[in-house]
Design a protein around this motif. Sequence first.
Motif, PDB file in Angstrom:
ATOM      1  N   GLU A 206      47.983  32.894  22.566  1.00 12.99           N
ATOM      2  CA  GLU A 206      47.116  33.629  23.489  1.00 12.99           C
ATOM      3  C   GLU A 206      47.815  33.953  24.807  1.00 12.99           C
ATOM      4  O   GLU A 206      47.633  35.036  25.367  1.00 12.99           O
ATOM      5  N   LYS A 207      48.635  33.029  25.313  1.00 11.85           N
ATOM      6  CA  LYS A 207      49.268  33.205  26.620  1.00 11.85           C
ATOM      7  C   LYS A 207      50.761  33.462  26.521  1.00 11.85           C
ATOM      8  O   LYS A 207      51.472  33.372  27.519  1.00 11.85           O
ATOM      9  N   LEU A 208      51.218  33.803  25.324  1.00 14.19           N
ATOM     10  CA  LEU A 208      52.641  34.075  25.122  1.00 14.19           C
ATOM     11  C   LEU A 208      52.899  35.580  25.074  1.00 14.19           C
ATOM     12  O   LEU A 208      52.000  36.361  24.748  1.00 14.19           O
ATOM     13  N   PRO A 209      54.133  36.007  25.367  1.00 15.02           N
ATOM     14  CA  PRO A 209      54.442  37.440  25.326  1.00 15.02           C
ATOM     15  C   PRO A 209      54.576  37.989  23.918  1.00 15.02           C
ATOM     16  O   PRO A 209      54.705  39.205  23.734  1.00 15.02           O
ATOM     17  N   CYS A 210      54.543  37.128  22.909  1.00 20.85           N
ATOM     18  CA  CYS A 210      54.689  37.568  21.523  1.00 20.85           C
ATOM     19  C   CYS A 210      53.367  38.074  20.969  1.00 20.85           C
ATOM     20  O   CYS A 210      52.287  37.697  21.431  1.00 20.85           O
ATOM     21  N   GLN A 211      53.470  38.945  19.945  1.00 22.01           N
ATOM     22  CA  GLN A 211      52.290  39.480  19.270  1.00 22.01           C
ATOM     23  C   GLN A 211      52.288  39.046  17.800  1.00 22.01           C
ATOM     24  O   GLN A 211      53.300  39.172  17.117  1.00 22.01           O
ATOM     25  N   LEU A 212      51.152  38.540  17.356  1.00 23.84           N
ATOM     26  CA  LEU A 212      50.993  38.163  15.951  1.00 23.84           C
ATOM     27  C   LEU A 212      50.207  39.230  15.204  1.00 23.84           C
ATOM     28  O   LEU A 212      49.212  39.735  15.709  1.00 23.84           O
ATOM     29  N   SER A 213      50.664  39.546  14.007  1.00 26.51           N
ATOM     30  CA  SER A 213      49.928  40.442  13.122  1.00 26.51           C
ATOM     31  C   SER A 213      49.769  39.730  11.780  1.00 26.51           C
ATOM     32  O   SER A 213      50.757  39.359  11.136  1.00 26.51           O
ATOM     33  N   TRP A 214      48.522  39.511  11.356  1.00 20.65           N
ATOM     34  CA  TRP A 214      48.255  38.695  10.180  1.00 20.65           C
ATOM     35  C   TRP A 214      48.186  39.524   8.896  1.00 20.65           C
ATOM     36  O   TRP A 214      47.622  40.603   8.870  1.00 20.65           O
ATOM     37  N   ILE A 215      48.774  38.957   7.841  1.00 22.22           N
ATOM     38  CA  ILE A 215      48.679  39.500   6.494  1.00 22.22           C
ATOM     39  C   ILE A 215      47.807  38.560   5.676  1.00 22.22           C
ATOM     40  O   ILE A 215      48.047  37.347   5.645  1.00 22.22           O
ATOM     41  N   GLU A 216      46.808  39.079   5.029  1.00 22.82           N
ATOM     42  CA  GLU A 216      45.917  38.262   4.215  1.00 22.82           C
ATOM     43  C   GLU A 216      46.591  37.907   2.886  1.00 22.82           C
ATOM     44  O   GLU A 216      47.056  38.790   2.163  1.00 22.82           O
ATOM     45  N   ILE A 217      46.662  36.616   2.606  1.00 26.53           N
ATOM     46  CA  ILE A 217      47.152  36.156   1.305  1.00 26.53           C
ATOM     47  C   ILE A 217      46.182  35.095   0.778  1.00 26.53           C
ATOM     48  O   ILE A 217      45.591  34.344   1.555  1.00 26.53           O
ATOM     49  N   PRO A 218      45.984  35.032  -0.537  1.00 26.50           N
ATOM     50  CA  PRO A 218      45.036  34.061  -1.100  1.00 26.50           C
ATOM     51  C   PRO A 218      45.645  32.672  -1.206  1.00 26.50           C
ATOM     52  O   PRO A 218      46.863  32.497  -1.061  1.00 26.50           O
ATOM     53  N   ASN A 219      44.799  31.711  -1.491  1.00 29.93           N
ATOM     54  CA  ASN A 219      45.258  30.358  -1.784  1.00 29.93           C
ATOM     55  C   ASN A 219      45.708  30.337  -3.239  1.00 29.93           C
ATOM     56  O   ASN A 219      44.890  30.279  -4.159  1.00 29.93           O
ATOM     57  N   GLN A 220      47.012  30.423  -3.454  1.00 32.32           N
ATOM     58  CA  GLN A 220      47.534  30.489  -4.808  1.00 32.32           C
ATOM     59  C   GLN A 220      48.941  29.916  -4.856  1.00 32.32           C
ATOM     60  O   GLN A 220      49.577  29.717  -3.817  1.00 32.32           O
TER      61      GLN A 220
ATOM     62  N   PRO B 150      44.736  27.150  -7.060  1.00 27.93           N
ATOM     63  CA  PRO B 150      43.386  26.738  -6.641  1.00 27.93           C
ATOM     64  C   PRO B 150      42.658  25.827  -7.610  1.00 27.93           C
ATOM     65  O   PRO B 150      41.717  25.142  -7.222  1.00 27.93           O
ATOM     66  N   SER B 151      43.027  25.789  -8.887  1.00 30.58           N
ATOM     67  CA  SER B 151      42.326  24.931  -9.846  1.00 30.58           C
ATOM     68  C   SER B 151      42.816  23.482  -9.798  1.00 30.58           C
ATOM     69  O   SER B 151      42.215  22.606 -10.428  1.00 30.58           O
TER      70      SER B 151
ATOM     71  N   VAL C  32      44.757  19.344 -12.850  1.00 35.47           N
ATOM     72  CA  VAL C  32      43.633  20.279 -12.834  1.00 35.47           C
ATOM     73  C   VAL C  32      42.348  19.493 -12.593  1.00 35.47           C
ATOM     74  O   VAL C  32      42.091  18.475 -13.249  1.00 35.47           O
ATOM     75  N   TYR C  33      41.566  19.956 -11.644  1.00 37.92           N
ATOM     76  CA  TYR C  33      40.323  19.271 -11.273  1.00 37.92           C
ATOM     77  C   TYR C  33      39.403  19.126 -12.487  1.00 37.92           C
ATOM     78  O   TYR C  33      39.183  20.088 -13.228  1.00 37.92           O
ATOM     79  N   LEU C  34      38.895  17.930 -12.696  1.00 41.72           N
ATOM     80  CA  LEU C  34      37.998  17.511 -13.774  1.00 41.72           C
ATOM     81  C   LEU C  34      38.710  17.411 -15.119  1.00 41.72           C
ATOM     82  O   LEU C  34      38.559  16.421 -15.837  1.00 41.72           O
ATOM     83  N   ASN C  35      39.488  18.405 -15.491  1.00 42.95           N
ATOM     84  CA  ASN C  35      40.184  18.339 -16.778  1.00 42.95           C
ATOM     85  C   ASN C  35      41.258  17.253 -16.789  1.00 42.95           C
ATOM     86  O   ASN C  35      41.468  16.577 -17.800  1.00 42.95           O
ATOM     87  N   GLU C  36      41.962  17.105 -15.658  1.00 46.28           N
ATOM     88  CA  GLU C  36      43.082  16.163 -15.603  1.00 46.28           C
ATOM     89  C   GLU C  36      42.911  15.078 -14.545  1.00 46.28           C
ATOM     90  O   GLU C  36      43.510  14.000 -14.668  1.00 46.28           O
TER      91      GLU C  36
ATOM     92  N   VAL D 298      44.036  14.618   0.365  1.00 43.88           N
ATOM     93  CA  VAL D 298      43.545  15.212  -0.874  1.00 43.88           C
ATOM     94  C   VAL D 298      43.918  16.687  -0.864  1.00 43.88           C
ATOM     95  O   VAL D 298      43.417  17.468  -0.048  1.00 43.88           O
ATOM     96  N   THR D 299      44.813  17.082  -1.743  1.00 38.71           N
ATOM     97  CA  THR D 299      45.319  18.451  -1.744  1.00 38.71           C
ATOM     98  C   THR D 299      45.907  18.806  -3.104  1.00 38.71           C
ATOM     99  O   THR D 299      46.452  17.957  -3.805  1.00 38.71           O
ATOM    100  N   GLY D 300      45.812  20.061  -3.442  1.00 37.12           N
ATOM    101  CA  GLY D 300      46.478  20.592  -4.628  1.00 37.12           C
ATOM    102  C   GLY D 300      47.532  21.606  -4.236  1.00 37.12           C
ATOM    103  O   GLY D 300      47.874  22.476  -5.036  1.00 37.12           O
ATOM    104  N   SER D 301      48.050  21.498  -3.019  1.00 41.04           N
ATOM    105  CA  SER D 301      48.970  22.505  -2.475  1.00 41.04           C
ATOM    106  C   SER D 301      50.150  22.751  -3.403  1.00 41.04           C
ATOM    107  O   SER D 301      50.668  21.838  -4.036  1.00 41.04           O
ATOM    108  N   GLN D 302      50.538  24.019  -3.475  1.00 41.06           N
ATOM    109  CA  GLN D 302      51.647  24.519  -4.277  1.00 41.06           C
ATOM    110  C   GLN D 302      51.392  24.460  -5.783  1.00 41.06           C
ATOM    111  O   GLN D 302      52.294  24.708  -6.578  1.00 41.06           O
TER     112      GLN D 302
END
Length: 387
Positions: A221-235, A136-137, A15-19, A129-133
Motif C-alpha cells: 500500500e505504501k510502496l512505490p511498486c504496483q501489483l497486478s493480480w492474475i487469477e489462478i485456481p487452487n490446483q 483440491p481433492s 485423497v480426502y475420505l478415500n485415502e 492440515v493441508t493438501g498443498s501441491q
Amino acid sequence: MSQQSLFMEEGVRGVYLNEINRTQAAHIAGAFSNILWESLPLKGLAPQKSADHLVKTKSQPDHNSYSEKSRGPNVVIGFDERSSSPDIVTGVASALRRNGCRVIDLGLTVPAVMSYAMTHLQAQGAIMVTGSQFGPSYTGLEFLQEHSLPVSANHGLEQIEERARTGFGRASRQPGSQRTFHPLESYRAQFGKHFHALRPLKISIACSLRLVRETLNTLFEKLPCQLSWIEIPNQKRDLLNPLDIDVLKMNQSLQTGDFDLGIIIDDDSRRCAFFDETGALLPQHLISWFLMKALAAEHTNQIFLLDKESQELLPEIPPGWDVSQHDGTLADSYMQMQNKQAVYAGSHTGYHWFRETVPTCDAILTLAHVLAALSFSDAPFSEALSQ
C-alpha cells in the motif's frame, strides 16, 4: 490405500475420505504428539514416600517410579482453504487434547504463517492440515518441531510413521486444552524491514491463497511498486515447466502488459517461480545466483547452501564464497543453515531460505529479497541477472 503410503517426502497426503479421513489424521497426530511428549524435560512432583519410606497408604497418591509430566507440549495447529480441512483439523485437535497437549489454534492459515507463529509462541510442535501441491481433492498433514524445524523424509518423518504403525498409549492422564491465536498482524509487521528503499516496479503476481494476497496488498500500500493480480485456481501445478497452464498464463500476461517481473506463489505459500520482463520463466539456479550476489554484498558471512542440481549449474564461484550442498528436503535445508550459519539456502524446486530469527522459507520474503536486489540498479530483470 495403506497408511504407510500416505507418508510423502514432506508430510502426509491422500485423497480426502478415500485415502485419509478424520480418524486416520487424528491417529497420526496422536503419534506425533507422543514423540513431542518424549522430548519434554521431566516435570512435576517426585515420587511420594511415606514416613517410614516404605509403607504406602490408601490416602497417598499412587505415583510410579518416574516424575509425572504435569504439563503437555504446546502444539500449534492450522488448516488451509480446502473444503475438507475443517473436518480433518477437528480430528487433529481432538487427538492432541486427548493426549494432554496444549493446543494453539490459528484457524485458517498458510504454512509460512504457521512457521512464524510457532517460533513466536515458542511451541514444541505444529501440525498444518493441508493438501498443498496435490490438487483440491487431497488433504494431509505437515509437521514442525521446536523452533519451526520442518519434519521431512530422513529427518523425523519415519519416526512418526513408525509410531503410527506400531501404536501408542496416552502420554498423560490429564486432558489438554485449546485456545486461539491470531498472528497475522505481527506476521505482516515483520516484513517492514525488508520492503523498503525499492525502486518503482510493476509486478504481475499470481497466487491462489487469499491470506497471501491480502498480506501483499497490505504491504504494498505504501510502496512505490504496483501489483497486478492474475487469477489462478487452487490446483496442482509444475512451476518448473514452461508448458504448465499457470506458467503459460503468467507468460502471456507479461508479454501483453508493461511489467518489470512476474511471480507465481504456489499453494504452500513458500515455493515460487519468477519471470523476467519478457515473460520468460527463469531457472531457479539463476534466482539463487542473483540472490547470493546481493546477499554477499551485504554480509561478511558468505556461506550459502544449494541442492545438487542448482550447484552443478552455477557459474564459477567467486573467491570468499562458501557454497555447500543440502539434500533438497525442507528439514535438511533448515538444519544445515543452522549448523553452518549460512545466510541463504536455495533449491532448483523453488524453495528459498533466509536467515531470520530461525531459517525461514516464505515466498513473500523471497520476493522482498528479489525486489531489493533489483533496486541496486535501474537495469531490467533480464539484464540484472546476467551482470
